[in-house]
Design a protein around this motif. Structure first.
Motif, PDB file in Angstrom:
ATOM      1  N   LEU A 153       0.845  -1.185   0.000  1.00 52.86           N
ATOM      2  CA  LEU A 153       0.000   0.000   0.000  1.00 52.86           C
ATOM      3  C   LEU A 153       0.885   1.241   0.000  1.00 52.86           C
ATOM      4  O   LEU A 153       1.726   1.402   0.880  1.00 52.86           O
ATOM      5  CB  LEU A 153      -0.911  -0.002   1.235  1.00 52.86           C
ATOM      6  CG  LEU A 153      -1.858   1.174   1.394  1.00 52.86           C
ATOM      7  CD1 LEU A 153      -2.852   1.242   0.242  1.00 52.86           C
ATOM      8  CD2 LEU A 153      -2.591   1.080   2.721  1.00 52.86           C
ATOM      9  N   VAL A 154       0.695   2.102  -1.022  1.00 56.15           N
ATOM     10  CA  VAL A 154       1.535   3.297  -1.119  1.00 56.15           C
ATOM     11  C   VAL A 154       0.757   4.596  -0.942  1.00 56.15           C
ATOM     12  O   VAL A 154       1.352   5.633  -0.656  1.00 56.15           O
ATOM     13  CB  VAL A 154       2.340   3.332  -2.440  1.00 56.15           C
ATOM     14  CG1 VAL A 154       3.347   2.198  -2.482  1.00 56.15           C
ATOM     15  CG2 VAL A 154       1.441   3.316  -3.655  1.00 56.15           C
ATOM     16  N   ASP A 155      -0.572   4.553  -1.094  1.00 59.72           N
ATOM     17  CA  ASP A 155      -1.344   5.787  -0.934  1.00 59.72           C
ATOM     18  C   ASP A 155      -2.814   5.470  -0.702  1.00 59.72           C
ATOM     19  O   ASP A 155      -3.354   4.532  -1.303  1.00 59.72           O
ATOM     20  CB  ASP A 155      -1.203   6.668  -2.179  1.00 59.72           C
ATOM     21  CG  ASP A 155      -1.654   8.108  -1.952  1.00 59.72           C
ATOM     22  OD1 ASP A 155      -1.696   8.564  -0.789  1.00 59.72           O
ATOM     23  OD2 ASP A 155      -1.959   8.794  -2.942  1.00 59.72           O
ATOM     24  N   VAL A 156      -3.443   6.272   0.153  1.00 58.91           N
ATOM     25  CA  VAL A 156      -4.891   6.222   0.370  1.00 58.91           C
ATOM     26  C   VAL A 156      -5.363   7.666   0.394  1.00 58.91           C
ATOM     27  O   VAL A 156      -4.897   8.460   1.220  1.00 58.91           O
ATOM     28  CB  VAL A 156      -5.276   5.534   1.696  1.00 58.91           C
ATOM     29  CG1 VAL A 156      -6.787   5.531   1.880  1.00 58.91           C
ATOM     30  CG2 VAL A 156      -4.723   4.120   1.767  1.00 58.91           C
ATOM     31  N   GLN A 157      -6.238   8.021  -0.537  1.00 63.72           N
ATOM     32  CA  GLN A 157      -6.826   9.363  -0.593  1.00 63.72           C
ATOM     33  C   GLN A 157      -8.333   9.193  -0.595  1.00 63.72           C
ATOM     34  O   GLN A 157      -8.894   8.732  -1.599  1.00 63.72           O
ATOM     35  CB  GLN A 157      -6.374  10.101  -1.862  1.00 63.72           C
ATOM     36  CG  GLN A 157      -4.892  10.361  -1.944  1.00 63.72           C
ATOM     37  CD  GLN A 157      -4.421  11.399  -0.946  1.00 63.72           C
ATOM     38  OE1 GLN A 157      -5.128  12.344  -0.635  1.00 63.72           O
ATOM     39  NE2 GLN A 157      -3.218  11.196  -0.434  1.00 63.72           N
ATOM     40  N   ASP A 158      -8.972   9.530   0.507  1.00 57.98           N
ATOM     41  CA  ASP A 158     -10.418   9.348   0.655  1.00 57.98           C
ATOM     42  C   ASP A 158     -10.761   7.884   0.401  1.00 57.98           C
ATOM     43  O   ASP A 158     -10.364   7.030   1.165  1.00 57.98           O
ATOM     44  CB  ASP A 158     -11.194  10.297  -0.268  1.00 57.98           C
ATOM     45  CG  ASP A 158     -10.923  11.759   0.060  1.00 57.98           C
ATOM     46  OD1 ASP A 158     -10.870  12.100   1.258  1.00 57.98           O
ATOM     47  OD2 ASP A 158     -10.737  12.551  -0.876  1.00 57.98           O
ATOM     48  N   ASN A 159     -11.433   7.590  -0.717  1.00 58.23           N
ATOM     49  CA  ASN A 159     -11.842   6.215  -1.019  1.00 58.23           C
ATOM     50  C   ASN A 159     -10.997   5.571  -2.120  1.00 58.23           C
ATOM     51  O   ASN A 159     -11.364   4.538  -2.670  1.00 58.23           O
ATOM     52  CB  ASN A 159     -13.320   6.177  -1.398  1.00 58.23           C
ATOM     53  CG  ASN A 159     -13.603   6.902  -2.693  1.00 58.23           C
ATOM     54  OD1 ASN A 159     -12.913   7.841  -3.073  1.00 58.23           O
ATOM     55  ND2 ASN A 159     -14.632   6.466  -3.395  1.00 58.23           N
ATOM     56  N   VAL A 160      -9.864   6.170  -2.453  1.00 56.95           N
ATOM     57  CA  VAL A 160      -8.989   5.652  -3.511  1.00 56.95           C
ATOM     58  C   VAL A 160      -7.741   5.052  -2.871  1.00 56.95           C
ATOM     59  O   VAL A 160      -7.050   5.704  -2.090  1.00 56.95           O
ATOM     60  CB  VAL A 160      -8.600   6.762  -4.508  1.00 56.95           C
ATOM     61  CG1 VAL A 160      -7.665   6.220  -5.583  1.00 56.95           C
ATOM     62  CG2 VAL A 160      -9.846   7.373  -5.148  1.00 56.95           C
ATOM     63  N   VAL A 161      -7.460   3.797  -3.245  1.00 58.97           N
ATOM     64  CA  VAL A 161      -6.351   3.041  -2.663  1.00 58.97           C
ATOM     65  C   VAL A 161      -5.374   2.679  -3.780  1.00 58.97           C
ATOM     66  O   VAL A 161      -5.773   2.134  -4.811  1.00 58.97           O
ATOM     67  CB  VAL A 161      -6.872   1.750  -1.987  1.00 58.97           C
ATOM     68  CG1 VAL A 161      -5.730   0.928  -1.423  1.00 58.97           C
ATOM     69  CG2 VAL A 161      -7.890   2.092  -0.904  1.00 58.97           C
ATOM     70  N   LEU A 162      -4.088   2.976  -3.576  1.00 55.10           N
ATOM     71  CA  LEU A 162      -3.062   2.701  -4.580  1.00 55.10           C
ATOM     72  C   LEU A 162      -2.038   1.733  -4.012  1.00 55.10           C
ATOM     73  O   LEU A 162      -1.514   1.945  -2.915  1.00 55.10           O
ATOM     74  CB  LEU A 162      -2.368   3.997  -5.004  1.00 55.10           C
ATOM     75  CG  LEU A 162      -1.341   3.879  -6.116  1.00 55.10           C
ATOM     76  CD1 LEU A 162      -1.997   3.456  -7.435  1.00 55.10           C
ATOM     77  CD2 LEU A 162      -0.608   5.197  -6.303  1.00 55.10           C
ATOM     78  N   THR A 163      -1.773   0.668  -4.775  1.00 52.37           N
ATOM     79  CA  THR A 163      -0.763  -0.317  -4.380  1.00 52.37           C
ATOM     80  C   THR A 163       0.281  -0.461  -5.472  1.00 52.37           C
ATOM     81  O   THR A 163      -0.018  -0.300  -6.658  1.00 52.37           O
ATOM     82  CB  THR A 163      -1.387  -1.700  -4.112  1.00 52.37           C
ATOM     83  OG1 THR A 163      -2.147  -2.097  -5.252  1.00 52.37           O
ATOM     84  CG2 THR A 163      -2.273  -1.686  -2.893  1.00 52.37           C
ATOM     85  N   LYS A 164       1.495  -0.773  -5.064  1.00 52.34           N
ATOM     86  CA  LYS A 164       2.579  -1.139  -5.988  1.00 52.34           C
ATOM     87  C   LYS A 164       2.776  -2.639  -5.830  1.00 52.34           C
ATOM     88  O   LYS A 164       2.699  -3.172  -4.729  1.00 52.34           O
ATOM     89  CB  LYS A 164       3.877  -0.419  -5.639  1.00 52.34           C
ATOM     90  CG  LYS A 164       3.801   1.082  -5.729  1.00 52.34           C
ATOM     91  CD  LYS A 164       4.199   1.574  -7.077  1.00 52.34           C
ATOM     92  CE  LYS A 164       4.239   3.107  -7.062  1.00 52.34           C
ATOM     93  NZ  LYS A 164       4.473   3.659  -8.346  1.00 52.34           N
ATOM     94  N   ILE A 165       3.020  -3.310  -6.948  1.00 54.81           N
ATOM     95  CA  ILE A 165       3.164  -4.761  -6.932  1.00 54.81           C
ATOM     96  C   ILE A 165       4.470  -5.166  -7.587  1.00 54.81           C
ATOM     97  O   ILE A 165       4.860  -4.603  -8.613  1.00 54.81           O
ATOM     98  CB  ILE A 165       1.993  -5.460  -7.669  1.00 54.81           C
ATOM     99  CG1 ILE A 165       0.647  -5.041  -7.080  1.00 54.81           C
ATOM    100  CG2 ILE A 165       2.113  -6.973  -7.587  1.00 54.81           C
ATOM    101  CD1 ILE A 165       0.046  -3.869  -7.727  1.00 54.81           C
ATOM    102  N   VAL A 166       5.110  -6.167  -6.995  1.00 56.97           N
ATOM    103  CA  VAL A 166       6.293  -6.792  -7.584  1.00 56.97           C
ATOM    104  C   VAL A 166       5.993  -8.271  -7.722  1.00 56.97           C
ATOM    105  O   VAL A 166       5.521  -8.913  -6.781  1.00 56.97           O
ATOM    106  CB  VAL A 166       7.550  -6.565  -6.711  1.00 56.97           C
ATOM    107  CG1 VAL A 166       8.737  -7.328  -7.272  1.00 56.97           C
ATOM    108  CG2 VAL A 166       7.872  -5.088  -6.592  1.00 56.97           C
ATOM    109  N   ALA A 167       6.246  -8.807  -8.922  1.00 54.33           N
ATOM    110  CA  ALA A 167       6.103 -10.240  -9.194  1.00 54.33           C
ATOM    111  C   ALA A 167       7.498 -10.805  -9.437  1.00 54.33           C
ATOM    112  O   ALA A 167       8.270 -10.232 -10.211  1.00 54.33           O
ATOM    113  CB  ALA A 167       5.219 -10.466 -10.414  1.00 54.33           C
ATOM    114  N   SER A 168       7.804 -11.916  -8.767  1.00 57.25           N
ATOM    115  CA  SER A 168       9.124 -12.508  -8.957  1.00 57.25           C
ATOM    116  C   SER A 168       9.048 -14.023  -8.932  1.00 57.25           C
ATOM    117  O   SER A 168       8.107 -14.604  -8.401  1.00 57.25           O
ATOM    118  CB  SER A 168      10.097 -12.002  -7.875  1.00 57.25           C
ATOM    119  OG  SER A 168       9.589 -12.271  -6.594  1.00 57.25           O
ATOM    120  N   ASN A 169      10.050 -14.640  -9.542  1.00 59.39           N
ATOM    121  CA  ASN A 169      10.211 -16.087  -9.468  1.00 59.39           C
ATOM    122  C   ASN A 169      11.613 -16.369  -8.937  1.00 59.39           C
ATOM    123  O   ASN A 169      12.283 -15.453  -8.452  1.00 59.39           O
ATOM    124  CB  ASN A 169       9.917 -16.771 -10.812  1.00 59.39           C
ATOM    125  CG  ASN A 169      10.906 -16.395 -11.907  1.00 59.39           C
ATOM    126  OD1 ASN A 169      11.990 -15.863 -11.656  1.00 59.39           O
ATOM    127  ND2 ASN A 169      10.538 -16.654 -13.151  1.00 59.39           N
TER     128      ASN A 169
END
Length: 141
Positions: free
Chosen positions: A86-102
């Motif tokens: 989770l990188v940001d929450v503004q009112d009802n908007v939620v922003l996430t950054k994702i990393v996929a790895s093997n």
């Protein structure tokens, strides 16, 4: 939305690449590796796990945008770990950054934006868009 959702919160999922996750079009496999479409799905899923404990009974999350860079292939049987932060929450908007790895390293990076809305608002939007007939609004209850 319940309180307590803090920046830095993380969720993880692990999947094993199967044939149904291969890059294909019109039933024909183009590349026998983890597809960008499937990676997008898993990025949305791990991001949804961030918000689930904080949704109130009358609320639901909706995907608003996905940005994704598919960096490297991951073949059949490979275990892919996706981590959302989770990188940001503004009112009802939620922003996430994702990393996929093997096992070889990072295979994808992305960002998912979700909007938390009352289920009633979502049902009204769907009704206006004529996606669900009036009698089927209970699907969101």
């Amino acid at each position: 939305m319940r309180s307590g959702m803090e920046i830095g919160r993380e969720e993880n999922i692990q999947i094993s690449v199967t044939e149904d996750m291969f890059a294909s079009f019109e039933g024909k496999i183009v590349h026998p590796v983890y597809s960008t479409v499937t990676m997008t799905y898993h990025m949305e899923w791990v991001s949804r796990r961030i918000i689930l404990p904080f949704l109130e009974d009358h609320e639901e999350g909706m995907g608003a945008s996905v940005k994704l860079s598919h960096i490297a292939p991951s073949p059949l049987g490979t275990v892919v770990t996706l981590t959302a932060t989770l990188v940001d929450v503004q009112d009802n908007v939620v922003l996430t950054k994702i990393v996929a790895s093997n096992q070889l390293g990072i295979i994808g990076k992305g960002e998912v934006k979700q909007v938390i809305l009352p289920k009633k608002t979502i049902a009204e939007k769907l009704k206006i868009a004529s996606i669900f007939p009036e009698k089927d609004e209970s699907i969101l209850d």
